[in-house]
Design an enzyme around this catalytic site. Structure first.
Site, mmCIF file in Angstrom:
data_model
loop_
_atom_site.group_PDB
_atom_site.id
_atom_site.type_symbol
_atom_site.label_atom_id
_atom_site.label_comp_id
_atom_site.label_asym_id
_atom_site.label_seq_id
_atom_site.Cartn_x
_atom_site.Cartn_y
_atom_site.Cartn_z
ATOM 1 N N GLU A 23 -6.291 -2.671 3.603
ATOM 2 C CA GLU A 23 -5.915 -1.413 2.955
ATOM 3 C C GLU A 23 -6.578 -1.357 1.577
ATOM 4 O OE1 GLU A 23 -2.372 -0.946 0.651
ATOM 5 O OE2 GLU A 23 -1.439 -2.687 1.579
ATOM 6 N N LYS A 83 -3.265 8.044 -3.642
ATOM 7 C CA LYS A 83 -2.703 7.161 -2.608
ATOM 8 C C LYS A 83 -2.476 7.984 -1.347
ATOM 9 C CE LYS A 83 1.801 4.837 -2.010
ATOM 10 N NZ LYS A 83 3.110 4.607 -2.664
ATOM 11 N N VAL A 103 -0.527 1.202 4.023
ATOM 12 C CA VAL A 103 -0.415 0.548 5.336
ATOM 13 C C VAL A 103 -0.425 1.590 6.453
ATOM 14 C CG1 VAL A 103 1.166 -0.768 6.817
ATOM 15 C CG2 VAL A 103 0.773 -1.501 4.452
ATOM 16 N N ASP A 135 14.631 7.448 1.298
ATOM 17 C CA ASP A 135 13.262 6.964 1.115
ATOM 18 C C ASP A 135 12.963 5.807 2.057
ATOM 19 O OD1 ASP A 135 10.751 6.266 0.306
ATOM 20 O OD2 ASP A 135 11.206 6.249 -1.839
ATOM 21 N N SER A 137 9.643 4.225 4.015
ATOM 22 C CA SER A 137 8.184 4.310 4.051
ATOM 23 C C SER A 137 7.676 4.707 5.437
ATOM 24 C CB SER A 137 7.576 2.966 3.667
ATOM 25 O OG SER A 137 6.181 3.016 3.813
ATOM 26 N N ASP A 139 5.159 3.607 6.584
ATOM 27 C CA ASP A 139 4.533 2.408 7.162
ATOM 28 C C ASP A 139 5.243 2.005 8.457
ATOM 29 O OD1 ASP A 139 3.024 2.375 4.871
ATOM 30 O OD2 ASP A 139 3.837 0.501 4.069
ATOM 31 N N LYS A 156 8.188 -5.723 0.592
ATOM 32 C CA LYS A 156 8.392 -5.987 -0.836
ATOM 33 C C LYS A 156 9.879 -6.175 -1.133
ATOM 34 C CE LYS A 156 5.669 -2.773 -0.837
ATOM 35 N NZ LYS A 156 5.090 -1.452 -1.092
HETATM 36 N N1 PSU Z 1 2.324 -4.016 -1.285
HETATM 37 C C1 PSU Z 1 1.776 -4.408 -2.459
HETATM 38 N N2 PSU Z 1 1.144 -3.506 -3.209
HETATM 39 C C2 PSU Z 1 1.029 -2.202 -2.796
HETATM 40 C C3 PSU Z 1 1.593 -1.788 -1.565
HETATM 41 C C4 PSU Z 1 2.222 -2.729 -0.846
HETATM 42 O O1 PSU Z 1 1.856 -5.574 -2.833
HETATM 43 O O2 PSU Z 1 0.407 -1.444 -3.514
HETATM 44 C C5 PSU Z 1 1.405 -0.373 -1.079
HETATM 45 C C6 PSU Z 1 0.943 -0.408 0.379
HETATM 46 O O3 PSU Z 1 -0.220 0.382 0.483
HETATM 47 C C7 PSU Z 1 2.102 0.212 1.158
HETATM 48 C C8 PSU Z 1 2.604 1.189 0.147
HETATM 49 O O4 PSU Z 1 1.699 0.798 2.352
HETATM 50 O O5 PSU Z 1 2.584 0.430 -1.066
HETATM 51 C C9 PSU Z 1 3.978 1.714 0.496
HETATM 52 O O6 PSU Z 1 4.253 2.820 -0.302
HETATM 53 P P1 PSU Z 1 5.551 3.735 -0.026
HETATM 54 O O7 PSU Z 1 6.705 2.858 -0.391
HETATM 55 O O8 PSU Z 1 5.369 4.914 -0.959
HETATM 56 O O9 PSU Z 1 5.508 4.122 1.418
HETATM 57 MN MN MN Z 2 8.621 6.587 0.220
#
Ligand code: PSU
Ligand code: MN
Length: 302
Positions: A23, A83, A103, A135, A137, A139, A156
């Site tokens: 990614e 993003k 992701v 919220d 993701s 993903d 995370k």
């Molecule tokens: N893990 C990391 N750094 C990041 C991300 C994940 O250590 O920057 C990013 C990945 O691209 C993941 C995204 O898909 O954060 C998820 O964002 P959101 O929670 O907005 O879906």
């Molecule tokens: Mn989100």
């Protein structure tokens, strides 16, 4: 949909060589501050090559999907500040925009390009308080719809990890612990949450992926690879930094796609940047394992 490829990745795919998708959000400033984003980029690419596979960084450039950017694109992609998740791809294509892939966008692009393995840091998941803020993701849903093996250090740790595992179960995404029986917590080796499946080798993961394909399932799977021991920040130690980071993001009103980058930056500040070398080490370890899985898949015969 045509996916552009670097000359190297196109040749590797055409000759059936092992390829691993990457990614580009984690290596943008939304994932890591400069110069660590470049260091991460170099280390994950080198780790995949070290395992005998070819890295394919995904991105959207002037509205075109790429799986395997050319060296002259690197600076642009490292500096990009948009993003893109899966649902943003059609908009970015139509408006000829440039952005980095999360992701969810990466499994979409890898799936289109026929790349079956992808290495990241930690996946997005169910945020804390999701019962109120909803919220979750994209993903998670994307992993259930694209046939790509996602290698991560879990989700995370500032997320709600039990709920993240529950949603992965609901979506029928297999979660496989690599040399662990517990879901890793990104900066820490274990969240204490038990996993149903554990394997010891990359070959076993390739065999499971093969069986997934044979069953006719269209979805992917999540490989959970704990951070290397020497790079780990124990859960109790990072807990305070996570609380500070979440409070900071809330104060700043960072919601939606802005939440994760803001929380990551606040946690880096709260740990005196100790979270950053940990993040780099786990990304590198995931890239190496993804390379080994891609090579095992290529070898076949399980
Ligand atoms: N893990 C990391 N750094 C990041 C991300 C994940 O250590 O920057 C990013 C990945 O691209 C993941 C995204 O898909 O954060 C998820 O964002 P959101 O929670 O907005 O879906
Ligand atoms: Mn989100």
């Amino acid at each position: 949909m045509n996916v552009r490829q670097s000359a190297e990745v196109a040749a590797a795919l055409a000759s059936g060589q092992a390829v691993v998708a990457l990614e580009s959000t984690i290596t943008s400033k939304m994932g890591l501050p400069a110069p660590y984003n470049r260091e991460c980029f170099d280390r994950v690419n080198a780790a995949i090559r070290g395992a005998g596979a070819v890295p394919a960084v995904t991105a959207v450039i002037d509205g075109e999907l790429w799986a395997g950017i050319e060296p002259h694109h690197e600076a642009l992609v490292l500096a990009a500040d948009e993003k893109l998740a899966e649902r943003d791809l059609p908009v970015a294509i139509a408006a000829k925009r440039t952005g980095v892939t999360t992701v969810s966008a990466t499994v979409t692009i890898a799936g289109l390009a026929g790349i079956r393995v992808f290495a990241t840091g930690g996946i997005g998941g169910v945020h804390r308080g999701a019962e109120l803020n909803f919220d979750v993701s994209s993903d998670l849903g994307a992993m259930s719809r694209h046939p790509v093996i996602v290698v991560s250090a879990g989700a995370k740790a500032f997320l709600d990890l039990p709920k993240t595992l529950e949603v992965l179960e609901t979506l029928s995404v297999p979660v496989i612990g690599y040399q662990t029986s517990h879901f890793p917590a990104f900066w820490s080796r274990s969240s204490g949450l038990a996993l149903s499946h554990r394997v010891e080798s990359a070959t076993e993961i390739a065999a499971i992926a093969q069986a997934n394909t044979a069953l006719g399932w269209r979805g992917g799977m999540l490989v959970a690879n704990p951070i290397p021991l020497e790079a780990e920040i124990p859960a109790a130690e990072i807990a305070d930094a996570i609380a500070t980071g979440l409070a900071e993001a809330e104060r700043a009103g960072a919601t939606g796609p802005k939440a994760t980058p803001k929380i990551l930056a606040a946690i880096a500040a709260a740990t005196d940047s100790r979270s950053i070398p940990a993040n780099l080490a786990l990304a590198e370890a995931n890239a190496r394992l993804a390379g080994e899985i891609a090579v095992a898949l290529r070898r076949g015969s399980f």
